[in-house]
Scaffold this active site. Structure first.
Site, PDB file in Angstrom:
ATOM      1  N   GLU A 114      -0.322  -5.376   0.468  1.00 32.46           N
ATOM      2  CA  GLU A 114      -1.597  -4.652   0.245  1.00 32.46           C
ATOM      3  C   GLU A 114      -2.811  -5.578   0.298  1.00 32.46           C
ATOM      4  O   GLU A 114      -3.788  -5.411  -0.429  1.00 32.46           O
ATOM      5  CB  GLU A 114      -1.580  -3.907  -1.093  1.00 32.46           C
ATOM      6  CG  GLU A 114      -0.335  -3.092  -1.370  1.00 32.46           C
ATOM      7  CD  GLU A 114      -0.188  -1.887  -0.448  1.00 32.46           C
ATOM      8  OE1 GLU A 114      -1.050  -1.682   0.410  1.00 32.46           O
ATOM      9  OE2 GLU A 114       0.803  -1.165  -0.590  1.00 32.46           O
ATOM     10  N   GLY A 115      -2.753  -6.563   1.174  1.00 37.54           N
ATOM     11  CA  GLY A 115      -3.816  -7.560   1.241  1.00 37.54           C
ATOM     12  C   GLY A 115      -3.486  -8.703   0.299  1.00 37.54           C
ATOM     13  O   GLY A 115      -3.197  -8.475  -0.874  1.00 37.54           O
TER      14      GLY A 115
END
Length: 596
Positions: free
Chosen positions: A406-407
């Site tokens: 998610e980053g």
């Protein structure tokens, strides 16, 4: 500072406004129905997942897909899906609770998260009515499984640089997709793929709903990973994959926006899952410390072990407090937007987008708390912690991906500051007025006021001062560095950490204050001690981050003045942290599990 109205709270405003405990939601407030949903999740892990962890990690053919199907039959995939599509239509914080509990499910948790989140939500929030009617009921029931195809070999954090191409067929009925995707969770058994590609020479991505049955979809063997070994992770290739034009999701070139907004949801859900995983590890470690005898005593009797148990619990209590505070903000924003006439799907997206700053903070804090917990869990187990036959092995390896999912945490730290500054430039957040006021305060004689010895008075004063310290450093960095600030990643990460500690520490205080209002101080001794322990950590860490930032960009008298200001704003009264930790640990050890 101004006090917030919970129906009008904006993301990032925590830095410039005060929140009252009446306006936050705490997990102790979940109602009976929500508790029943949580218990169903726990029962599913106990009966279906935990007995099969080794089989799951060995990727036994068809096992994970069958577990997803079983979870769907119990309604666990449809908690946040509207009733008209066969779901329960519950609010955001209920879906957070499910993510929290299922988070203790190792590779199964990853499969479920990918399916219900990045696999399903793009269609639910961006699909037209025909697309939602066709796909959402089957995704909610588990009949169809979903995967999300964004990352490519040369486009990780820079997602919009993907090379996968889509070209309209000669008859205008299909988009023909060609390209390669990697690290695709659920790739091995997914029926539906959310695929991002660029049409012709477009600058931005477009999203498509691709069914495996369309053809032209092939994949490499399963990846061999450090952890989450039971999660299907494959490279997926699209070779002249013909996708009907009606399967374009949303509008042309809207794919990058879809990806960003869905990732906001994924980030806060990851933080919830990290809390659930952490609680399970803490309980396991406590149980072992009570059983492991050394020098004729359980190791839970020793101060060094109790230190670890208390620190683990404190970090998790803190992140959990912030998680459900943000979840309630998202729910409140959604209700306000719908009441104002906005379409429900758009309101879902907009409400989460409004709190993208908090989602980024929580992703970082949740994943790093979990990493701390599993590391100390191994240490409590000692030599057995390093054994692949002991429970910490799987927990330790499975946790590591969360700082990348998610980053990466580095990207999310940079995003935290970037988003706040962009909102300030648009006039959505007035950061400079309070930052200027803090700068002026540095030139004045401190106003110590009358001493207030009421409960939480000291903590509220600390929060006010930590906000001032953060605004001082951030404001000075913006003025000093201006356009070059975006290149100073270390300074930006310092500021992000300062803002994050403010948010999480304030959340801990608000949760504890609300608990005391419900139960009385005597019934909340453990929570009060954890709050104070966390405040000591927050103050020290924020001062260090602020000092490093000021040393990096300020000089001479300006630097000296701000360092004095930083010292003033991070001043706290002495507090016996050791005694507080011992009391927290004793309570946990007596319960033989995480009990807050």
């Amino acid at each position: 500072m101004e006090t917030t109205d919970k129906t009008k709270v904006k993301g990032g405003e925590f830095l410039i406004k005060e929140t009252t405990y009446q306006d936050v939601f705490i997990p102790e407030e979940f109602d009976e129905e929500q508790q029943m949903i949580a218990q169903t999740c726990r029962d599913f892990l106990t009966t279906e997942v935990y007995p099969n962890l080794d089989r799951i990690d060995k990727m036994e053919e068809g096992l994970m897909a069958s577990l997803v199907t079983k979870a769907g039959a119990l309604g666990l995939l449809g908690v946040s899906i509207p009733e008209e599509y066969g779901g329960f239509g519950k609010n955001f914080n209920t879906s957070m609770l499910v993510a929290d509990v299922i988070g203790a499910g190792h590779s199964f948790a990853v499969a479920i998260s990918a399916h219900t989140g990045i696999g399903t939500l793009p269609i639910l929030y961006y699909g037209n009515e025909a697309q939602k009617a066709k796909y959402i009921p089957k995704l909610g029931s588990g009949e169809w499984k979903a995967a999300y195809c964004l990352t490519e070999p040369n486009s990780g954090s820079d997602a919009n640089s993907g090379k996968t191409k889509a070209k309209l067929s000669a008859d205008g009925k299909h988009y023909v997709i060609n390209g390669q995707k990697m690290w695709i969770t659920n790739g091995g058994f997914a029926d539906i793929f959310i695929v991002f590609a660029k049409i012709d020479d477009d600058k931005n991505l477009t999203a498509f709903i691709v069914e495996r049955e369309f053809g032209g979809v092939t994949m490499n063997p399963e990846e061999h990973k450090m952890g989450i070994k039971g999660s299907s992770t494959r490279q997926v290739f699209f070779n002249d994959c013909a996708v009907p034009v009606e399967n374009m999701l949303s509008e042309r070139e809207n794919g990058f926006k879809i990806a960003v907004n869905i990732l906001n949801i994924g980030r806060i859900k990851l933080a919830a899952a990290a809390v659930g995983a952490s609680k399970a590890v803490i309980s396991t470690a406590i149980n072992y410390s009570n059983e492991r005898i050394q020098f004729e005593r359980p190791i839970s009797k020793y101060g060094a072990i109790r230190y670890k148990i208390a620190e683990m619990a404190t970090k998790v209590y803190a992140v959990e407090s912030a998680n459900y505070r943000a979840g309630q903000n998202i729910d409140d924003a959604y209700e306000a937007l719908v009441a104002g006439g906005m379409d429900k799907s758009k309101a879902k997206l907009k409400s989460t987008e409004q709190f993208a700053v908090e989602c980024a903070i929580l992703k970082v804090w949740g994943s790093e708390a979990l990493d701390y917990v599993v590391d100390e869990g191994v240490q409590i187990y000692g030599g057995m912690g390093f054994s692949a036959d002991a429970p910490m092995d799987r927990a330790y390896r499975d946790a590591r991906i969360n700082r990348i999912f998610e980053g990466t945490n580095e990207i999310n730290r940079l995003l935290t500051v970037d988003m706040m500054l962009k909102r300030a430039m648009k006039g959505e957040l007035d950061l400079m007025t309070p930052a200027t006021a803090v700068a002026a305060e540095l030139m004045s004689i401190p106003d110590f006021g009358e001493e207030d010895d009421t409960l939480f008075a000291a903590e509220k004063k600390i929060i006010q001062n930590l906000k001032k310290a953060t605004l001082m450093v951030a404001g000075a960095a913006v003025q000093k560095l201006m356009m070059s600030l975006s290149k100073e990643q270390e300074i930006l990460m310092n500021i992000a950490d300062m803002a994050s500690y403010v948010y999480v520490a304030e959340s801990v205080m608000l949760r504890t204050e609300k608990l005391v209002s419900l139960r009385g101080a005597e019934g909340c001794e453990g929570q009060l001690n954890m709050m104070r322990i966390y405040f000591v950590e927050a103050v020290d860490a924020l001062q260090k981050a602020g000092k490093e930032a000021l040393w990096a960009f300020a000089e001479g008298d300006e630097q000296r003045m701000m360092l004095v200001g930083l010292k003033r704003f991070t001043k706290v009264e002495p507090f016996n942290v050791k005694d507080a930790r011992q009391k927290v640990a004793q309570q946990l050890i007596a319960e033989n599990k995480y009990c807050f």
